[in-house]
Design an enzyme around this catalytic site. Structure first.
Site, mmCIF file in Angstrom:
data_model
loop_
_atom_site.group_PDB
_atom_site.id
_atom_site.type_symbol
_atom_site.label_atom_id
_atom_site.label_comp_id
_atom_site.label_asym_id
_atom_site.label_seq_id
_atom_site.Cartn_x
_atom_site.Cartn_y
_atom_site.Cartn_z
ATOM 1 N N ALA A 80 0.801 -1.310 -0.005
ATOM 2 C CA ALA A 80 -0.033 -0.075 0.271
ATOM 3 C C ALA A 80 0.721 1.178 -0.234
ATOM 4 O O ALA A 80 0.429 2.134 0.685
ATOM 5 C CB ALA A 80 -0.915 0.059 1.208
ATOM 6 N N GLY B 138 3.034 3.866 -2.643
ATOM 7 C CA GLY B 138 2.568 4.782 -3.852
ATOM 8 C C GLY B 138 1.880 3.941 -4.993
ATOM 9 O O GLY B 138 0.748 4.339 -5.574
ATOM 10 N N GLY C 172 1.019 0.722 -5.217
ATOM 11 C CA GLY C 172 -0.219 -0.011 -5.033
ATOM 12 C C GLY C 172 -1.405 0.883 -4.767
ATOM 13 O O GLY C 172 -2.618 0.556 -5.301
ATOM 14 N N PHE D 40 17.350 18.731 -9.604
ATOM 15 C CA PHE D 40 17.911 17.522 -8.924
ATOM 16 C C PHE D 40 18.827 16.777 -9.840
ATOM 17 O O PHE D 40 18.915 17.153 -11.002
ATOM 18 C CB PHE D 40 16.524 16.634 -8.986
ATOM 19 C CG PHE D 40 16.134 16.174 -7.489
ATOM 20 C CD1 PHE D 40 15.522 16.983 -6.883
ATOM 21 C CD2 PHE D 40 16.395 14.925 -7.368
ATOM 22 C CE1 PHE D 40 15.219 16.493 -5.507
ATOM 23 C CE2 PHE D 40 16.335 14.360 -6.010
ATOM 24 C CZ PHE D 40 15.509 15.404 -5.198
ATOM 25 N N GLN E 166 21.173 0.714 -6.248
ATOM 26 C CA GLN E 166 21.609 2.193 -6.170
ATOM 27 C C GLN E 166 22.099 2.475 -4.723
ATOM 28 O O GLN E 166 21.173 2.189 -3.905
ATOM 29 C CB GLN E 166 20.548 2.986 -6.518
ATOM 30 C CG GLN E 166 20.749 4.742 -6.327
ATOM 31 C CD GLN E 166 19.963 5.460 -7.165
ATOM 32 O OE1 GLN E 166 18.940 5.679 -6.477
ATOM 33 N NE2 GLN E 166 20.219 5.762 -8.245
ATOM 34 N N HIS F 197 22.476 5.615 -2.393
ATOM 35 C CA HIS F 197 22.493 7.059 -2.490
ATOM 36 C C HIS F 197 23.750 7.863 -1.946
ATOM 37 O O HIS F 197 24.081 7.273 -0.763
ATOM 38 C CB HIS F 197 21.100 7.283 -1.766
ATOM 39 C CG HIS F 197 20.552 8.842 -1.847
ATOM 40 N ND1 HIS F 197 21.340 9.778 -1.401
ATOM 41 C CD2 HIS F 197 19.588 9.426 -2.639
ATOM 42 C CE1 HIS F 197 20.832 11.140 -1.558
ATOM 43 N NE2 HIS F 197 19.805 10.675 -2.196
ATOM 44 N N LEU G 252 18.424 9.029 4.962
ATOM 45 C CA LEU G 252 18.450 9.777 3.642
ATOM 46 C C LEU G 252 18.540 11.190 4.000
ATOM 47 O O LEU G 252 17.694 11.871 4.781
ATOM 48 C CB LEU G 252 17.346 9.448 2.715
ATOM 49 C CG LEU G 252 17.465 10.168 1.653
ATOM 50 C CD1 LEU G 252 18.681 9.116 0.593
ATOM 51 C CD2 LEU G 252 16.050 9.636 0.685
ATOM 52 N N GLU H 207 18.726 14.493 -1.982
ATOM 53 C CA GLU H 207 19.407 15.256 -3.160
ATOM 54 C C GLU H 207 19.044 16.593 -3.043
ATOM 55 O O GLU H 207 19.761 17.481 -3.958
ATOM 56 C CB GLU H 207 19.129 14.353 -4.330
ATOM 57 C CG GLU H 207 20.284 14.476 -5.539
ATOM 58 C CD GLU H 207 19.979 13.467 -6.562
ATOM 59 O OE1 GLU H 207 20.398 12.250 -6.486
ATOM 60 O OE2 GLU H 207 19.326 13.689 -7.420
ATOM 61 N N ARG I 192 23.488 9.651 -9.165
ATOM 62 C CA ARG I 192 23.932 9.350 -7.618
ATOM 63 C C ARG I 192 25.165 8.119 -7.966
ATOM 64 O O ARG I 192 25.701 7.981 -6.954
ATOM 65 C CB ARG I 192 22.629 8.519 -7.201
ATOM 66 C CG ARG I 192 21.684 9.548 -6.806
ATOM 67 C CD ARG I 192 20.599 9.049 -6.451
ATOM 68 N NE ARG I 192 19.617 9.923 -5.826
ATOM 69 C CZ ARG I 192 18.122 9.757 -5.738
ATOM 70 N NH1 ARG I 192 17.799 8.508 -5.772
ATOM 71 N NH2 ARG I 192 17.346 10.909 -5.323
ATOM 72 N N HIS J 55 19.995 2.265 -1.417
ATOM 73 C CA HIS J 55 18.829 2.977 -1.527
ATOM 74 C C HIS J 55 17.727 2.640 -2.313
ATOM 75 O O HIS J 55 16.436 2.682 -1.992
ATOM 76 C CB HIS J 55 19.083 4.229 -1.874
ATOM 77 C CG HIS J 55 17.938 5.411 -2.252
ATOM 78 N ND1 HIS J 55 17.327 5.823 -0.735
ATOM 79 C CD2 HIS J 55 17.686 6.107 -2.850
ATOM 80 C CE1 HIS J 55 16.429 6.609 -1.153
ATOM 81 N NE2 HIS J 55 16.575 7.023 -2.508
ATOM 82 N N GLU K 33 9.100 -0.053 -7.146
ATOM 83 C CA GLU K 33 10.472 -0.323 -6.939
ATOM 84 C C GLU K 33 10.525 -2.037 -7.056
ATOM 85 O O GLU K 33 11.508 -2.576 -7.440
ATOM 86 C CB GLU K 33 10.801 0.048 -5.725
ATOM 87 C CG GLU K 33 12.627 -0.286 -5.240
ATOM 88 C CD GLU K 33 12.985 0.141 -4.100
ATOM 89 O OE1 GLU K 33 12.376 1.015 -3.406
ATOM 90 O OE2 GLU K 33 14.058 -0.231 -3.782
ATOM 91 N N ARG L 154 19.250 4.793 -11.318
ATOM 92 C CA ARG L 154 17.864 5.629 -11.395
ATOM 93 C C ARG L 154 18.011 7.057 -11.112
ATOM 94 O O ARG L 154 18.882 7.481 -10.250
ATOM 95 C CB ARG L 154 16.842 5.059 -10.413
ATOM 96 C CG ARG L 154 15.592 6.054 -10.180
ATOM 97 C CD ARG L 154 14.627 5.483 -9.308
ATOM 98 N NE ARG L 154 15.071 5.228 -7.747
ATOM 99 C CZ ARG L 154 14.883 6.600 -7.175
ATOM 100 N NH1 ARG L 154 14.603 7.850 -7.442
ATOM 101 N NH2 ARG L 154 15.110 6.417 -5.750
ATOM 102 N N SER M 190 11.747 7.708 -9.244
ATOM 103 C CA SER M 190 11.098 6.563 -8.531
ATOM 104 C C SER M 190 9.516 6.967 -8.138
ATOM 105 O O SER M 190 8.764 6.343 -8.229
ATOM 106 C CB SER M 190 11.764 6.193 -7.257
ATOM 107 O OG SER M 190 11.587 7.431 -6.357
ATOM 108 N N LEU M 191 9.377 8.190 -7.744
ATOM 109 C CA LEU M 191 8.130 8.714 -7.743
ATOM 110 C C LEU M 191 7.145 8.677 -8.904
ATOM 111 O O LEU M 191 5.780 8.449 -9.057
ATOM 112 C CB LEU M 191 8.009 9.998 -7.040
ATOM 113 C CG LEU M 191 8.433 10.125 -5.451
ATOM 114 C CD1 LEU M 191 8.484 11.266 -4.889
ATOM 115 C CD2 LEU M 191 7.633 9.268 -4.522
#
Lengths: 232, 575
Positions: free
Chosen positions: B13, B15, B17, B116, B236, B238, B248, B251, B282, B348, B379, B390, B395-396
């Site tokens: 559950a 993002g 999902g 970014f 990856q 980070h 974290l 960035e 990264r 990460h 992911e 990435r 990722s978002l």
């Protein structure tokens, strides 16, 4: 360094009464209370039950009573606490096992305030506009992670669990002060009920308990004002 | 034994999902299962932003975003999928705004955007402002907003249901078996379609930004059930995790102007990426940090460097980076406005995972043959839009774009598909595994084995890799697996037996560690996040291809799949 923990244990599967578990673990200066509890669980007694996930104060899983205050176990460093470190589950929710409490009533209250943007106008092709000033009006209450620390520190909630509680009011505030929202009427109705904002006695425990630094009591006061004067 | 029947089951559950649930539940009857409460999912920990070429601050185009993503991936991403990612990113962001997400705004009320890592204008000329954000709590806002919309739309949730098996028979997926944490009961969820959206598995490594929950359960279960895993060697790191803790530091800190410095105070990224400097991708920044440390230029000769935010001023730090400022104060006891922040690379993000097509359908071979009824997104999946590395913010984008596409395909699929019968005694395999663990009388401890695995993975399978070290890890993993058959858990109870679940999670992690290391050993080149000291060059002649790892009775076997190249031909990667 070694540090003592006293953890309130209770497993309804076989315990009639809660009891205190006493443990001593080796910790590092950077360790969080969560790390200490994990040391107990991983190396002394794996029956200890607790919730956790992100371990840095953003997921809201591990709110509990630590040395008498509601804190996130992952957001308090052991070196900043007096030993023995006394850990109990949050007050006012049914204990399912050790530090794990029943969160369902809490989420039911959250759902009751319609915690989502209400706006049936057809959206533009790009973004709806919102000025930085309008955006700032509800910024504080967007930070809520639904950990339950505020609601379970509230004497009004302890006295009457019908009270919708600070966390649900924070969720209502987040939408009521959003210039894009059109759900004020229905939401204010919920807040104006006997179980709504009027049960708040401005004790400020919620504000003290919030691990996100939200001015919870202020948000509740703004909603009381909105109800009294019919203004938002 | 409880039996449930739904059109579709979504596992996880976060993002991906929730976005899929919103889409699929418009017409299909969907249930979302999570081993956590939905708002605890790790999407909530994402900080910096979501990349989309809206062009609100300066000229921007999705083609530039596409180029950056492909170049950032070290040309391993499939370009047809990257095109979808970057085109649909724009609509995905507007959709979130319409759902109520509290983005930061420009003075005229539009969505603000910021720089970014690896995001450039005009095919690499210089940094571009592309990341849409809500301070440094963008992921939190996405998770909350999607969950709120799910409440609005009456999506059915089964919170704290831990999925332990996938029911796949005769090439079709028929549901899942889940353990209810509160009671310890097993539940059968019978469905026409199952979407896996369980996130990553950073808990393979000692230092990680990932939540305790990120143990790759369904990735490992799919692998055990015959699904190959794609590009698992690409993991990856980070560049900026809080020293020793791995938490974290977004960035966005460098996007707002933060600078990395070595023991001499030197801005060492000048030597590694003269154009993008600290905003290089990264993989390059993490390698640069490790190189500085190896050459004795870590702080005090130790294994970390400094992130310098002191020149940004209190206003920028407090307003644009409030969360990370809070982390730095809470966990390090220092003020980032005045002091340098000790950072080191932290495990990460998994670029690899369960192979899927652009509609989230799980595919099982190099001909892209789908496994009917099984989907994956986010992911845990590999589309592949991230290739070998990435870019930040993608990722978002990935969870929204491909979560939505998977959800949409699911509702079309369940409208026409039949509910296939369940296998005989569907819960039997997992019931016997659970009994074996609970009745185990050995002396091994889950925590010890996990700690040894995480240390080994960190030491020899992280930023720098070479043959001998990887082989040692493989041998050690074999030994750990042997020892894991003799684990003992004290907790024999039913309710919230998290000791049992951690034992099962260790099994998943050991499987994923093995396939990660074996894939890394097989790939004799360096590309993106996979850097082989014994093969330091990228080798497009032999290795411009995706790895597909299969579990067979003879161990892991590999097949390879060509990379889809449409617009951008592989070039040397300079920033």
């Amino acid at each position: 360094m070694r540090v003592q923990f006293r953890v309130k244990r209770f497993n309804p599967e076989h315990d009639k009464q809660p009891y205190w578990g006493e443990y001593e673990v080796e910790v590092e200066s950077t360790d969080r209370v969560l790390d200490g509890l994990h040391s107990i669980k991983w190396y002394i007694d794996d029956t200890l039950a607790l919730r956790c996930s992100c371990a840095h104060g953003i997921c809201g899983s591990d709110a509990m009573l630590i040395n008498g205050r509601n804190r996130l176990a992952c957001k308090v460093l052991i070196k900043d606490l007096k030993a023995p470190i006394v850990v109990e589950s949050m007050r006012g929710f049914r204990v399912l096992k050790d530090l794990v409490v029943d969160m369902e009533p809490f989420f039911a209250k959250y759902r009751a305030v319609k915690p989502y943007l209400v706006n049936d106008e057809p959206p533009p092709l790009t973004e709806r506009l919102q000025t930085p000033e309008d955006r700032a009006r509800y910024d504080d209450t967007t930070k809520c992670i639904l950990c339950g620390a505020c609601t379970t520190s509230c004497p009004s909630y302890w006295a009457n669990s019908e009270y919708i509680g600070p966390a649900a009011i924070v969720a209502a505030h987040r939408f009521l002060f959003d210039s894009r929202d059109r759900g004020a009427k229905e939401r204010l109705q919920v807040l104006n009920e006997r179980s709504g904002v009027w049960r708040c006695r401005t004790i400020f425990n919620c504000t003290d308990a919030c691990p996100r630094g939200i001015s919870v009591t202020k948000a509740i006061a703004q909603l009381k004002k909105a109800l009294l004067f019919q203004t938002l | 034994m409880m039996y449930h029947r739904h059109d579709a089951i979504i596992v996880g559950a976060g993002g991906a999902g929730l976005r899929a649930a919103l889409e699929a539940s418009a017409t299909a009857e969907v249930a979302v299962l999570s081993k956590l409460y939905p708002t605890r999912s790790h999407t909530g920990a994402a900080q910096g932003g979501i990349g989309a070429a809206l062009g609100n601050m300066e000229e921007d185009r999705w083609e530039w975003h596409m180029f950056d993503t492909v170049k950032g991936s070290d040309y391993l991403a499939d370009q047809d999928t990257v095109e979808i990612l970057c085109r649909e990113a724009i609509e995905a962001v507007y959709e979130l705004e319409h759902m109520g997400l509290p983005f930061d705004r420009t003075p005229d009320g539009r969505l603000a955007q910021r720089r970014f890592g690896g995001h450039t204008r005009n095919f690499g000329e210089g940094p571009v402002q592309r990341s849409c954000y809500a301070a440094d709590r963008t992921g939190h806002m996405i998770l909350q907003t999607l969950y709120q919309q799910c409440i609005k739309n009456g999506v059915r949730f089964f919170d704290e249901f831990h999925v332990l098996d996938l029911l796949i028979e005769d090439g079709g997926c028929r549901g899942v078996v889940a353990l209810e944490l509160a009671t310890g009961d097993l539940h059968i969820f019978h469905a026409k379609a199952v979407l896996l959206a369980t996130g990553g598995f950073g808990r393979l490594f000692k230092i990680t930004s990932n939540a305790h929950a990120l143990t790759g359960d369904c990735v490992a279960i799919a692998f055990r059930r015959g699904v190959p895993l794609e590009d698992m060697e690409f993991y990856q790191f980070h560049p900026t995790g809080i020293y020793k803790m791995g938490i974290l530091i977004s960035e966005a800190a460098r996007g707002e102007g933060g600078i990395l410095r070595n023991r001499d105070g030197e801005r060492f990224m000048q030597r590694y990426a003269p154009t993008l400097l600290d905003l290089a991708p990264r993989d390059m920044v993490s390698r640069a940090i490790h190189a500085e440390i190896r050459e004795g230029r870590g702080i005090g000769g130790k294994d970390y460097v400094h992130l310098d935010l002191t020149h940004l001023g209190r206003d920028v730090v407090e307003k644009k980076l409030p969360e990370i400022s809070d982390f730095i104060r809470t966990y390090l006891g220092i003020d980032p406005v005045k002091e340098l922040v000790p950072v080191q690379p932290t495990a990460h993000y998994a670029m690899g995972g369960i192979p899927t097509d652009v509609d989230g359908r799980v595919i099982i071979d190099e001909q892209n043959t789908p496994l009917p009824g099984l989907y994956a997104a986010g992911e845990c999946a590999c589309v592949s839009v991230h290739g070998a590395n990435r870019l930040g913010t993608n990722s978002l984008v990935d969870i929204l774009v491909f979560g939505r596409r998977a959800g949409r395909h699911i509702w079309r699929f369940v409208r026409e598909a039949d509910l296939l019968p369940l296998p005989f005694e569907p819960e039997a395999p997992i019931r016997s595994e659970v009994s074996r663990i609970l009745e185990g009388t050995g002396r091994e401890s889950v925590a010890d084995l996990r700690r040894m695995m995480q240390q080994e993975m960190m030491d020899k399978t992280s930023v720098f890799r070479e043959k001998a070290g990887l082989q040692e890890v493989l041998d050690h993993l074999e030994e750990l697996r042997e020892r894991s058959r003799k684990i003992r858990v004290q907790d024999k109870g039913h309710s919230f037996n998290t000791a049992l679940l951690e034992a099962l999670e260790l099994g998943y992690l050991l499987d994923l560690a093995e396939v990660t290391v074996a894939s890394a050993l097989a790939r004799t080149e360096s590309r993106g996040a996979h850097y082989r000291e014994d093969y330091p060059k990228r080798d497009d002649v032999n290795w411009l291809k995706h790895t597909l790892a299969y579990r067979t009775p003879n161990g892991i076997e590999f097949r390879y799949k060509p990379v889809v190249i449409t617009r951008f031909h592989p070039e040397e990667r300079k920033y």
